[in-house]
Motif scaffolding. Structure first.
Motif, PDB file in Angstrom:
ATOM      1  N   LEU A 221       0.831  -1.198   0.000  1.00 33.37           N
ATOM      2  CA  LEU A 221       0.000   0.000   0.000  1.00 33.37           C
ATOM      3  C   LEU A 221       0.871   1.256   0.000  1.00 33.37           C
ATOM      4  O   LEU A 221       0.562   2.229  -0.682  1.00 33.37           O
ATOM      5  CB  LEU A 221      -0.949  -0.003   1.203  1.00 33.37           C
ATOM      6  CG  LEU A 221      -2.007   1.086   1.208  1.00 33.37           C
ATOM      7  CD1 LEU A 221      -2.839   1.080  -0.066  1.00 33.37           C
ATOM      8  CD2 LEU A 221      -2.912   0.937   2.418  1.00 33.37           C
ATOM      9  N   ARG A 222       1.990   1.223   0.721  1.00 34.12           N
ATOM     10  CA  ARG A 222       2.891   2.375   0.761  1.00 34.12           C
ATOM     11  C   ARG A 222       3.419   2.691  -0.635  1.00 34.12           C
ATOM     12  O   ARG A 222       3.468   3.840  -1.052  1.00 34.12           O
ATOM     13  CB  ARG A 222       4.055   2.117   1.722  1.00 34.12           C
ATOM     14  CG  ARG A 222       4.989   3.328   1.884  1.00 34.12           C
ATOM     15  CD  ARG A 222       6.246   2.981   2.671  1.00 34.12           C
ATOM     16  NE  ARG A 222       7.057   1.941   2.052  1.00 34.12           N
ATOM     17  CZ  ARG A 222       7.821   2.119   0.962  1.00 34.12           C
ATOM     18  NH1 ARG A 222       7.875   3.278   0.369  1.00 34.12           N
ATOM     19  NH2 ARG A 222       8.526   1.115   0.480  1.00 34.12           N
ATOM     20  N   GLU A 223       3.800   1.659  -1.371  1.00 34.64           N
ATOM     21  CA  GLU A 223       4.299   1.861  -2.735  1.00 34.64           C
ATOM     22  C   GLU A 223       3.220   2.481  -3.622  1.00 34.64           C
ATOM     23  O   GLU A 223       3.501   3.385  -4.409  1.00 34.64           O
ATOM     24  CB  GLU A 223       4.780   0.533  -3.326  1.00 34.64           C
ATOM     25  CG  GLU A 223       6.048   0.010  -2.683  1.00 34.64           C
ATOM     26  CD  GLU A 223       6.418  -1.383  -3.165  1.00 34.64           C
ATOM     27  OE1 GLU A 223       5.798  -1.871  -4.132  1.00 34.64           O
ATOM     28  OE2 GLU A 223       7.337  -1.978  -2.581  1.00 34.64           O
ATOM     29  N   ALA A 224       1.996   2.009  -3.487  1.00 36.87           N
ATOM     30  CA  ALA A 224       0.894   2.571  -4.267  1.00 36.87           C
ATOM     31  C   ALA A 224       0.643   4.027  -3.880  1.00 36.87           C
ATOM     32  O   ALA A 224       0.407   4.875  -4.745  1.00 36.87           O
ATOM     33  CB  ALA A 224      -0.370   1.736  -4.063  1.00 36.87           C
TER      34      ALA A 224
ATOM     35  N   ALA B 231       0.936   9.805  -4.968  1.00 33.94           N
ATOM     36  CA  ALA B 231       1.408  11.119  -4.534  1.00 33.94           C
ATOM     37  C   ALA B 231       2.189  11.813  -5.649  1.00 33.94           C
ATOM     38  O   ALA B 231       2.048  13.020  -5.857  1.00 33.94           O
ATOM     39  CB  ALA B 231       2.264  10.992  -3.277  1.00 33.94           C
ATOM     40  N   ARG B 232       3.005  11.056  -6.371  1.00 33.62           N
ATOM     41  CA  ARG B 232       3.770  11.643  -7.476  1.00 33.62           C
ATOM     42  C   ARG B 232       2.854  12.110  -8.598  1.00 33.62           C
ATOM     43  O   ARG B 232       3.124  13.104  -9.265  1.00 33.62           O
ATOM     44  CB  ARG B 232       4.779  10.637  -8.031  1.00 33.62           C
ATOM     45  CG  ARG B 232       5.960  10.389  -7.126  1.00 33.62           C
ATOM     46  CD  ARG B 232       7.114   9.684  -7.841  1.00 33.62           C
ATOM     47  NE  ARG B 232       6.762   8.596  -8.703  1.00 33.62           N
ATOM     48  CZ  ARG B 232       6.776   7.301  -8.366  1.00 33.62           C
ATOM     49  NH1 ARG B 232       7.099   6.938  -7.134  1.00 33.62           N
ATOM     50  NH2 ARG B 232       6.457   6.370  -9.240  1.00 33.62           N
ATOM     51  N   ALA B 233       1.797  11.373  -8.821  1.00 31.53           N
ATOM     52  CA  ALA B 233       0.897  11.669  -9.934  1.00 31.53           C
ATOM     53  C   ALA B 233      -0.330  12.483  -9.517  1.00 31.53           C
ATOM     54  O   ALA B 233      -1.163  12.802 -10.361  1.00 31.53           O
ATOM     55  CB  ALA B 233       0.440  10.365 -10.578  1.00 31.53           C
ATOM     56  N   ALA B 234      -0.426  12.841  -8.241  1.00 36.80           N
ATOM     57  CA  ALA B 234      -1.642  13.461  -7.707  1.00 36.80           C
ATOM     58  C   ALA B 234      -2.142  14.670  -8.496  1.00 36.80           C
ATOM     59  O   ALA B 234      -3.337  14.730  -8.814  1.00 36.80           O
ATOM     60  CB  ALA B 234      -1.459  13.816  -6.236  1.00 36.80           C
ATOM     61  N   PRO B 235      -1.309  15.646  -8.812  1.00 34.43           N
ATOM     62  CA  PRO B 235      -1.851  16.808  -9.544  1.00 34.43           C
ATOM     63  C   PRO B 235      -2.490  16.423 -10.883  1.00 34.43           C
ATOM     64  O   PRO B 235      -3.589  16.875 -11.199  1.00 34.43           O
ATOM     65  CB  PRO B 235      -0.632  17.715  -9.742  1.00 34.43           C
ATOM     66  CG  PRO B 235       0.299  17.334  -8.633  1.00 34.43           C
ATOM     67  CD  PRO B 235       0.094  15.845  -8.463  1.00 34.43           C
TER      68      PRO B 235
END
Length: 111
Positions: free
Chosen positions: A24-27, A32-36
């Motif tokens: 889950l942390r990896e996901a 988070a990187r792709a959030a915007p």
């Protein structure tokens, strides 16, 4: 990612595997990187799907305009919960498609 139907048992097992904190942390890091960018896609999907707009505005107005305080709280809580569920469901659909796209891109690069 295979384009096939998944059985209920496969889906249940996959969802259960999300309880693994590391997985889950990896996901979460990926999201988070792709959030915007994902937020823009989600907003567009919700808007184009007709989930927000006049109907949503009417529901907000009705909930906020409830005379009885207890009923107003219930109406607003219900509206927030429905919006969260809707966002989650559309977000999951976006996530599935993102995974397919990434898998497809990885596969084509290896050829």
């Amino acid at each position: 990612m295979a384009n096939r139907a998944y059985s209920d048992a496969e889906i249940d097992a996959a969802v259960a595997s999300l309880a693994d904190a590391e997985r889950l942390r990896e996901a979460q890091e990926l999201v988070a990187r792709a959030a915007p960018s994902l937020q823009r896609v989600l907003n567009t999907a919700l808007s184009q799907g007709g989930w927000f707009g006049d109907v949503h505005d009417q529901a907000v107005h009705a909930a906020a305009g409830e005379d009885d305080l207890a009923q107003r709280k219930v109406a607003i809580s219900t509206l927030v919960a429905e919006e969260a569920r809707l966002g989650m469901l559309v977000g999951v659909a976006v996530g599935f498609e993102l995974a397919r796209t990434l898998e497809s891109d990885d596969t084509s690069k290896g050829e």
